[in-house]
Design an enzyme around this catalytic site. Sequence first.
Site, PDB file in Angstrom:
ATOM      1  N   HIS A 239      49.132  44.622  47.321  1.00 31.36           N
ATOM      2  CA  HIS A 239      48.914  46.032  47.654  1.00 31.36           C
ATOM      3  C   HIS A 239      48.923  46.887  46.392  1.00 31.36           C
ATOM      4  O   HIS A 239      48.116  47.807  46.238  1.00 31.36           O
ATOM      5  CB  HIS A 239      50.019  46.533  48.600  1.00 31.36           C
ATOM      6  CG  HIS A 239      50.257  45.641  49.779  1.00 31.36           C
ATOM      7  ND1 HIS A 239      51.435  45.617  50.471  1.00 31.36           N
ATOM      8  CD2 HIS A 239      49.459  44.719  50.377  1.00 31.36           C
ATOM      9  CE1 HIS A 239      51.351  44.742  51.454  1.00 31.36           C
ATOM     10  NE2 HIS A 239      50.179  44.182  51.412  1.00 31.36           N
TER      11      HIS A 239
ATOM     12  N   ASN B 141      35.315  37.529  46.013  1.00 34.03           N
ATOM     13  CA  ASN B 141      36.669  37.083  45.677  1.00 34.03           C
ATOM     14  C   ASN B 141      37.138  35.966  46.596  1.00 34.03           C
ATOM     15  O   ASN B 141      37.622  34.921  46.140  1.00 34.03           O
ATOM     16  CB  ASN B 141      37.651  38.260  45.746  1.00 34.03           C
ATOM     17  CG  ASN B 141      37.334  39.328  44.720  1.00 34.03           C
ATOM     18  OD1 ASN B 141      36.630  39.082  43.746  1.00 34.03           O
ATOM     19  ND2 ASN B 141      37.851  40.531  44.933  1.00 34.03           N
TER      20      ASN B 141
ATOM     21  N   CYS C 255      29.822  41.949  46.590  1.00 34.75           N
ATOM     22  CA  CYS C 255      30.954  42.851  46.416  1.00 34.75           C
ATOM     23  C   CYS C 255      32.143  42.069  45.876  1.00 34.75           C
ATOM     24  O   CYS C 255      32.501  41.017  46.410  1.00 34.75           O
ATOM     25  CB  CYS C 255      31.311  43.488  47.760  1.00 34.75           C
ATOM     26  SG  CYS C 255      32.789  44.514  47.713  1.00 34.75           S
TER      27      CYS C 255
END
Length: 748
Positions: A364, A629, A677
């Site tokens: 986070h 990713n 992306c």
Amino acid sequence: MAERLETESRKLLGRLRDAMAGDVEGQARLNRITHLIADSMGCEVCSIYLFRDEDTLELCATEGLNPDAVHMTRMKLGEGLVGMVARNRRVVNTPDAPQARGFRYMPETGEEIFSSFLGVPVQRLGEALGVLVVQSKIARKFSADEVYALEVVAMVLAEMTELGAFVGDNAAMSARHSQPAMFRGTVAQEGAAEGHVWLHEPRVVVTNPIADDPARELERLQDAVEQLRVGVDKMLEIAGSHDKDQRQVLEAYRMFANSKGWMRRMEEDIANGLSAEAAVEKEQSVARARMGQVTDNYLRERLSDLDDLSNRLLRILTGQGADTGAEMPADPILIARNIGPAELLEYGRGLRGIVLEEGSVGSHAAIVARALAIPLVIHAQRVTTEALNGDHIMVDGEQGIVHLRPDDTVVTAFRDKIAMLAAAQERYASIRDLPAETVDGAVLSLQMNAGLMADLPSLPSSGAEGVGLFRTELQFLVRNQMPRRSELVALYARVLDAAGGKPVIFRTLDIGSDKVLPYMKPNDEPNPALGWRAIRVGLDKPGIMRMQLQALIRAANGRPLTVMFPFVAQLEEYRAARKLMDKTLAAEARLGHALPEHIEVGAMLETPSLAFAPHKFFEEVDFLSIGGNDLKQFFFAADRENERVRRRYDTLNVSFLSFIERIVERCAETDTPVSFCGEDAGRPVEAMCFAAIGLRRLSMRPASIGPVKSLLRRTDLQEVRKVIADARHRGEMSVRPAVMDWLRTRRG
């Protein structure tokens, strides 16, 4: 307690305090201490070994061994009995050292005539500083009382080392927190920053490790513990009954705060001569040492609770900490073991950089740091124990290197690098409004990733044509309870307003794996990255997804809306999510809410399975976004959080590049728009190669758009395609070497 007879430990500490109070410094003080300990314990030898670097111990003082060996005898971590004590951070107590496993004969010391050996680690809060050793000719095992006494003395030595009591001309005894230090970590957010340290949890320094009045110290401890207990009880009252998970954590806190065993051990430490602060820290060091050896997650969490309580207790006793009125520097670089997203957002854009001892590239905190465009280095081990508030610090987020208290040479080189980066940004600003058009006429759409309102001001200044990914989970992660639908409507509306008519692709809630909501009970999964996450959570809990879709539709208020679902692995999942979207649209129409004038619903391709989905999937989906990713880690079976394996696999590996190219070809067959992306989209060389294999949309962090556009505008994709094809034909594993050679040739 006041009437209790003085223990041997207290007598020894009293003499040690007297020795420390003299005018002598550095080597003379160390020599005096070794003589005092040997005399008090009735041993012929006492030696102090300190770390010269993180892997090397040096004999810094001795009573009884050959004095010529001082600063000459060195050993590696784990080498000999002394090295074993340092590595394992455990006591070694043997009556026959030469026959003990691991013994190493050091001829220059003359220690072969001494049989008994007792070594204890000199450590502070889990940080190993050295080893304290006593030896004698008589073969005997030291008693438990003697071991305890030496451990107490070692603890005091650690505090004295921390305070610079042994500073001298020798480099091995230079003042802690005064010398330059470099830390190698992992890049979690690129960039370079210079500033001054601001500790998220300020370091508590114990200045009075030895007690003058044990009765008074016991009273201080009892008062502080009572204050701690009252504080925990108040936190429990505030938590109430509605926040079950938070209450469970606080109940564990209260259990430790009321632990009779913890209190008894600290009382014994005080009785043996330590101050209240030193007693707390001694038990905290023991807890941290155990934490490093425990693999059970529950036990580690409980030891972590005890560590946190100890910090609170130390701040009460010393008056040190975040509430002392210390002023944050104008150019703060945040240092912490770890930090949550809400805490990081409270600091905001005022931070120049962030350095964490723990963390992960997908945490986070990393997501927020990227959103705020703040350089972040993680896994910088020992930085919190070395840094002090106000220290000069430089963070190289390109290389994952942190320079603490840098010397002039490093400062000059680093500032040159920052100047070069600034000059490059000026060049990129000059092409901000120009298209990303290659020499051979291909035009690419470069878009930015976002997740906070704070990102949106970067949209016009970066040159992005829109938001290719808006992460909606951050609003769920930074709070202690589920956000209300009305709050989400207001937020999404502000995002669309700030975009000024440019397209925004909202990704629905992507939680699970390393993104766990604080108010959602975590699942004990053996491999969360392959578990219950993203679209799987949304389909199993349709109420949450429906609420979010309602919020997006109402926020659009008649404007165009683009939504994509994350982590889709098969056609059926996309169809189920699309069906839920259609039902929500119908329900909103019945309620009289304005529907989007145009709506597009897409999916993120993050699993290899979706690349082989039926032809029908590519016809039904409005658009695809390749989530590089996750896709890369699943393609290579290499966890992107695992430093030992993630760097072994290259994005420009021929197999992976061919896989991406096949996805592009399948999309072309059905005229399905497709974008890439992820972090790799923002790396100019990778972006150039993606363009060469047919991708025309890339989404990246705002700061990457300038460098990517700059290279694309100077590139002929036909030439790059030929370089890639030739490398494949030669059977090369990666096209990177060939592409880099081609770039160097063009620059030359």
